[in-house]
Design a protein around this motif. Structure first.
Motif, mmCIF file in Angstrom:
data_model
loop_
_atom_site.group_PDB
_atom_site.id
_atom_site.type_symbol
_atom_site.label_atom_id
_atom_site.label_comp_id
_atom_site.label_asym_id
_atom_site.label_seq_id
_atom_site.Cartn_x
_atom_site.Cartn_y
_atom_site.Cartn_z
ATOM 1 N N GLU A 161 2.006 4.515 11.250
ATOM 2 C CA GLU A 161 1.291 3.737 12.265
ATOM 3 C C GLU A 161 -0.068 3.235 11.774
ATOM 4 O OE1 GLU A 161 1.148 1.827 15.871
ATOM 5 O OE2 GLU A 161 2.834 2.996 15.133
ATOM 6 N N TRP A 162 -0.788 4.045 11.013
ATOM 7 C CA TRP A 162 -2.137 3.680 10.584
ATOM 8 C C TRP A 162 -2.173 2.469 9.656
ATOM 9 C CZ3 TRP A 162 -2.765 4.010 5.370
ATOM 10 C CH2 TRP A 162 -1.971 4.909 4.673
ATOM 11 N N THR A 163 -1.044 2.082 9.064
ATOM 12 C CA THR A 163 -1.033 0.916 8.162
ATOM 13 C C THR A 163 -1.143 -0.400 8.916
ATOM 14 O OG1 THR A 163 1.386 0.772 8.130
ATOM 15 C CG2 THR A 163 0.349 2.114 6.418
ATOM 16 N N MET A 214 3.021 13.589 5.340
ATOM 17 C CA MET A 214 3.205 12.159 5.136
ATOM 18 C C MET A 214 3.797 11.936 3.757
ATOM 19 S SD MET A 214 2.643 9.005 6.123
ATOM 20 C CE MET A 214 3.835 8.177 5.133
ATOM 21 N N ASP A 215 4.877 11.199 3.720
ATOM 22 C CA ASP A 215 5.550 10.875 2.470
ATOM 23 C C ASP A 215 5.110 9.489 2.008
ATOM 24 O OD1 ASP A 215 7.273 10.450 0.360
ATOM 25 O OD2 ASP A 215 9.091 10.472 1.573
ATOM 26 N N ALA A 216 4.441 9.402 0.873
ATOM 27 C CA ALA A 216 3.945 8.124 0.352
ATOM 28 C C ALA A 216 5.076 7.148 0.063
ATOM 29 C CB ALA A 216 3.126 8.359 -0.917
ATOM 30 N N PHE A 217 6.304 7.672 -0.109
ATOM 31 C CA PHE A 217 7.445 6.828 -0.444
ATOM 32 C C PHE A 217 8.411 6.617 0.720
ATOM 33 C CE2 PHE A 217 6.000 8.895 -4.354
ATOM 34 C CZ PHE A 217 5.664 7.770 -5.085
ATOM 35 N N ALA A 218 7.992 6.972 1.923
ATOM 36 C CA ALA A 218 8.840 6.780 3.105
ATOM 37 C C ALA A 218 9.164 5.295 3.272
ATOM 38 C CB ALA A 218 8.137 7.310 4.349
ATOM 39 N N LEU A 219 10.343 4.998 3.781
ATOM 40 C CA LEU A 219 10.732 3.601 3.970
ATOM 41 C C LEU A 219 10.055 2.965 5.180
ATOM 42 C CD1 LEU A 219 14.534 3.753 3.120
ATOM 43 C CD2 LEU A 219 12.648 2.970 1.683
ATOM 44 N N VAL A 220 9.742 3.784 6.172
ATOM 45 C CA VAL A 220 9.106 3.278 7.389
ATOM 46 C C VAL A 220 7.598 3.464 7.261
ATOM 47 C CG1 VAL A 220 8.931 3.559 9.881
ATOM 48 C CG2 VAL A 220 11.137 3.866 8.752
ATOM 49 N N GLU A 260 -0.315 -1.039 -1.850
ATOM 50 C CA GLU A 260 -0.626 0.376 -1.726
ATOM 51 C C GLU A 260 -1.589 0.525 -0.549
ATOM 52 O OE1 GLU A 260 -2.145 1.936 -5.388
ATOM 53 O OE2 GLU A 260 -0.413 1.226 -6.536
ATOM 54 N N PHE A 261 -1.199 1.319 0.425
ATOM 55 C CA PHE A 261 -2.014 1.518 1.624
ATOM 56 C C PHE A 261 -2.710 2.870 1.557
ATOM 57 C CE2 PHE A 261 0.942 -1.699 2.863
ATOM 58 C CZ PHE A 261 0.299 -2.451 3.826
ATOM 59 N N TYR A 262 -3.971 2.889 1.971
ATOM 60 C CA TYR A 262 -4.774 4.107 1.949
ATOM 61 C C TYR A 262 -5.452 4.305 3.299
ATOM 62 C CZ TYR A 262 -4.180 3.704 -3.066
ATOM 63 O OH TYR A 262 -3.631 3.603 -4.311
ATOM 64 N N LEU A 263 -5.523 5.547 3.734
ATOM 65 C CA LEU A 263 -6.285 5.921 4.923
ATOM 66 C C LEU A 263 -7.452 6.767 4.435
ATOM 67 C CD1 LEU A 263 -6.698 5.964 7.971
ATOM 68 C CD2 LEU A 263 -5.205 7.978 8.058
ATOM 69 N N LYS A 280 -7.125 10.274 2.645
ATOM 70 C CA LYS A 280 -6.424 11.317 3.406
ATOM 71 C C LYS A 280 -4.920 11.106 3.369
ATOM 72 C CE LYS A 280 -7.862 11.302 7.542
ATOM 73 N NZ LYS A 280 -8.374 11.481 8.906
ATOM 74 N N ASN A 281 -4.492 9.842 3.372
ATOM 75 C CA ASN A 281 -3.070 9.510 3.338
ATOM 76 C C ASN A 281 -2.865 8.271 2.483
ATOM 77 O OD1 ASN A 281 -1.482 11.344 4.937
ATOM 78 N ND2 ASN A 281 -2.601 10.601 6.712
ATOM 79 N N VAL A 282 -1.654 8.172 1.929
ATOM 80 C CA VAL A 282 -1.273 7.037 1.087
ATOM 81 C C VAL A 282 0.150 6.641 1.439
ATOM 82 C CG1 VAL A 282 -0.872 6.272 -1.290
ATOM 83 C CG2 VAL A 282 -2.700 7.880 -0.813
#
Length: 79
Positions: free
Chosen positions: A10-12, A1-7, A54-57, A34-36
């Motif tokens: 799904e979990w967000t 998972m790339d924290a800087f991805a443009l898309v 900033e989104f966090y899982l 686990k993911n950002v």
């Protein structure tokens, strides 16, 4: 998972706004996530500054978000 991805991942889609900048379910720090993902496509301008979502899982499977300017100061920045 790339924290800087443009898309956004799904979990967000089910993320809730956490006002204390920790997981609203288990109160775990964002450092334990686990993911950002950072929403860089929709910054909010605040005068001469910008803030981002900033989104966090969390490990407990709760997805949450907070504003970048609400994040506590890093311990590394004080040394």
């Amino acid at each position: 998972m790339d924290a800087f991805a443009l898309v956004p991942p799904e979990w967000t889609k089910s993320a809730v706004h956490a006002f204390d900048f920790c997981c609203p379910s288990c109160k775990t720090s964002p450092k334990e996530a686990k993911n950002v993902w950072l929403n860089r496509r929709a910054p909010v301008s605040m005068g001469d500054r910008r803030k981002y979502q900033e989104f966090y899982l969390c490990e407990c499977q709760t997805s949450w978000w907070g504003w970048s300017d609400d994040r506590p100061t890093s311990e590394l920045g004080t040394k």
